[in-house]
Enzyme design. Structure first.
Site: not given
Ligand code: DX5
Ligand code: ZN
Length: 226
Positions: A13, A38, A40, A42, A71, A73, A142, A147-150, A180-182, A202
């Site tokens: 991502s 990927h 994102d 938003m 993706h 959002m 999801m 909304g956020f990475g990490g 997607d996510g974590g 990500g």
């Molecule tokens: C979150 C995004 C993800 C995000 C994943 O809303 O859709 O794609 O970038 O980041 P990580 O892998 O760090 O959770």
């Molecule tokens: Zn995503």
């Protein structure tokens, strides 16, 4: 009949990349053997964050041969989905929670020439898709609230992957399951074993000391799940 691709795909991502060096990030993930990039998108309404739009996707298109997985959002995704295909997206996914006319939106994405995907938030059950099978090419589950990475992986999503895989087998529908996510070294193998084909990562890629090595390690871990 195996409804899954021969090899699971890693989708780094770009949200976690250095935005002043997106071209270099794309070149790095392509060289390292990622399957998909990927992206994102938003809008500050469907999710609290605002990221990138069509002009950036168009610039990315010129910087890589990898499929761009956008993706969305965003609220009212039909207003923009085809614009993202025109900008160069190969895969476009829209949230079930953002669209009361998913069937129409998915058709518009396919008619424009891209793979069409549905995204489900952690609280949306996979059973909501049963009457849409055939209209989408992939489902993005999801495993964090978008909304956020990490953020931390929500373990319950493993069960959703298994239930969606069961729907795929029962209906003999060759759609891909993306998560997607974590996602990281702790859960990549289990996710693939549960039925996931595409894993978004990500922070696990871009915040690693050696992102190219992290891609190789994650892919090796995913292979163990097949
Ligand atoms: C979150 C995004 C993800 C995000 C994943 O809303 O859709 O794609 O970038 O980041 P990580 O892998 O760090 O959770
Ligand atoms: Zn995503």
């Amino acid at each position: 009949m195996d409804l899954r691709p021969a090899k699971p795909l890693l989708a780094p991502s770009l949200l976690s990349a250095d935005f002043t060096r997106l071209g270099e990030a794309l070149a790095m993930i392509e060289r390292a053997g990622a399957g998909v990039a990927h992206v994102d998108v938003m809008d500050g309404r469907f999710v609290p964050n605002i990221t990138i739009g069509m002009p950036v996707v168009q610039a990315m298109r010129g910087a890589t041969k990898l499929p761009l997985d956008c993706h969305l959002m965003i609220v009212e995704p039909l207003r923009y989905a085809v614009e993202f295909v025109k900008a160069g997206a190969d895969w476009v996914s829209v949230h079930q929670e953002a669209d009361p006319h998913l069937h129409r939106t998915l058709h518009a994405i396919r008619d424009a020439g891209a793979k069409a995907g549905v995204v489900l938030n952690p609280s949306t059950p996979v059973e909501t898709l049963t009457d849409l099978v055939g209209a989408f090419d992939f489902v993005l589950l999801m495993s964090v609230n978008p909304g956020f990475g990490g953020q931390s992986f929500i373990p319950r999503v493993l069960d959703k992957v298994r239930r969606l895989d069961a729907i795929r087998s029962e209906r003999k529908a060759p759609f891909l399951i993306e998560v997607d996510g974590g996602v990281g070294m702790k859960n990549a193998k289990d996710l693939v074993a549960a039925g996931a084909d595409v894993l978004v990562a990500g922070n696990a890629v871009f915040k690693a000391p050696d992102p190219a090595a992290a891609i190789a390690e994650l892919q090796a871990e995913m292979e163990k799940g097949r």
